[in-house]
Design a protein around this motif. Structure first.
Motif, PDB file in Angstrom:
ATOM      1  N   LYS A   1       0.030  -8.600 -12.459  1.00 46.54           N
ATOM      2  CA  LYS A   1       0.922  -8.075 -13.482  1.00 46.54           C
ATOM      3  C   LYS A   1       1.813  -9.184 -14.044  1.00 46.54           C
ATOM      4  O   LYS A   1       2.412  -9.957 -13.297  1.00 46.54           O
ATOM      5  CB  LYS A   1       1.779  -6.977 -12.862  1.00 46.54           C
ATOM      6  N   CYS A   2       1.919  -9.258 -15.364  1.00 47.13           N
ATOM      7  CA  CYS A   2       2.753 -10.253 -16.027  1.00 47.13           C
ATOM      8  C   CYS A   2       4.229  -9.924 -15.775  1.00 47.13           C
ATOM      9  O   CYS A   2       4.669  -8.798 -16.020  1.00 47.13           O
ATOM     10  CB  CYS A   2       2.468 -10.260 -17.535  1.00 47.13           C
TER      11      CYS A   2
ATOM     12  N   HIS B   1       2.026  -6.468 -18.604  1.00 46.19           N
ATOM     13  CA  HIS B   1       0.601  -6.283 -18.862  1.00 46.19           C
ATOM     14  C   HIS B   1      -0.186  -6.620 -17.594  1.00 46.19           C
ATOM     15  O   HIS B   1       0.164  -7.547 -16.865  1.00 46.19           O
ATOM     16  CB  HIS B   1       0.165  -7.173 -20.037  1.00 46.19           C
ATOM     17  N   LEU B   2      -1.260  -5.883 -17.334  1.00 46.16           N
ATOM     18  CA  LEU B   2      -1.986  -6.045 -16.075  1.00 46.16           C
ATOM     19  C   LEU B   2      -3.079  -7.112 -16.109  1.00 46.16           C
ATOM     20  O   LEU B   2      -3.610  -7.463 -15.057  1.00 46.16           O
ATOM     21  CB  LEU B   2      -2.600  -4.710 -15.647  1.00 46.16           C
ATOM     22  N   GLU B   3      -3.421  -7.608 -17.276  1.00 48.25           N
ATOM     23  CA  GLU B   3      -4.493  -8.596 -17.342  1.00 48.25           C
ATOM     24  C   GLU B   3      -3.930  -9.998 -17.557  1.00 48.25           C
ATOM     25  O   GLU B   3      -3.294 -10.274 -18.571  1.00 48.25           O
ATOM     26  CB  GLU B   3      -5.474  -8.251 -18.461  1.00 48.25           C
ATOM     27  N   THR B   4      -4.179 -10.864 -16.575  1.00 48.19           N
ATOM     28  CA  THR B   4      -3.775 -12.269 -16.674  1.00 48.19           C
ATOM     29  C   THR B   4      -4.967 -13.135 -16.298  1.00 48.19           C
ATOM     30  O   THR B   4      -5.890 -12.685 -15.610  1.00 48.19           O
ATOM     31  CB  THR B   4      -2.592 -12.601 -15.741  1.00 48.19           C
TER      32      THR B   4
ATOM     33  N   CYS C   1      -0.716 -14.703 -19.354  1.00 46.31           N
ATOM     34  CA  CYS C   1      -0.882 -13.304 -19.729  1.00 46.31           C
ATOM     35  C   CYS C   1      -1.770 -13.219 -20.974  1.00 46.31           C
ATOM     36  O   CYS C   1      -1.561 -13.953 -21.943  1.00 46.31           O
ATOM     37  CB  CYS C   1       0.483 -12.669 -20.004  1.00 46.31           C
TER      38      CYS C   1
END
Length: 148
Positions: free
Chosen positions: A2-3, A8-11, A31
């Motif tokens: 998590k950023c 946001h969950l996609e990094t 991120c």
């Protein structure tokens, strides 16, 4: 991951480095939503046994307390911090290899005395005299004679 900025969950991992002593991995992430970068560290999770004190209380293992004991016994003695760290690592390894959920504080005290005896005889006598709660000079003399 998590950023920490936007949630946001996609990094994406941009860079990975192993620490000098190989104790952890440092990762630079970015991120995919806000494009900000941040650093994460990965360390192995190790569960040390709970320490059972003489009075029956149970406390969590704390490396800092072990280090403080070594530093007190080795005060003004010619022993390097590297030697102390190595001794603590050996004790921690032994604790983990016991494979038990609880260990008595007396067992840890004995492990500390074994390490001190190998490192510095004066520090060993200092620690043992306090740890074993000597009540008279004869007990102290017996320990000093045994060290010789």
């Amino acid at each position: 991951m998590k950023c920490p900025f936007c949630g946001h969950l996609e990094t994406q991992v941009v860079e990975t480095r192993v620490s000098e002593d190989a104790d952890f991995i440092r990762r630079r992430r970015q991120c995919s939503h806000c494009e900000k970068r941040f650093t994460t560290y990965e360390r192995p999770e190790v569960n040390f046994p709970t320490i059972v004190k003489k009075d029956g209380r149970r406390i969590d293992y704390e490396r800092v307390k072990l280090l403080a004991s070594f530093n007190l016994a080795l005060r003004k003695r010619p022993v390097s911090t590297t030697q102390i760290d190595s001794a603590i690592e050996r004790i921690e390894e032994q604790l983990l290899n016991l494979g038990v959920r609880e260990v008595h504080s007396s067992r840890i005290g004995e492990l500390v005395m074994l390490e001190l005896q190998k490192m510095d005889k004066v520090a060993y006598v200092r620690f043992a005299s306090v740890y074993r709660s000597f009540t008279d000079v004869d007990e102290f003399k017996t320990l000093v004679d045994a060290v010789r």
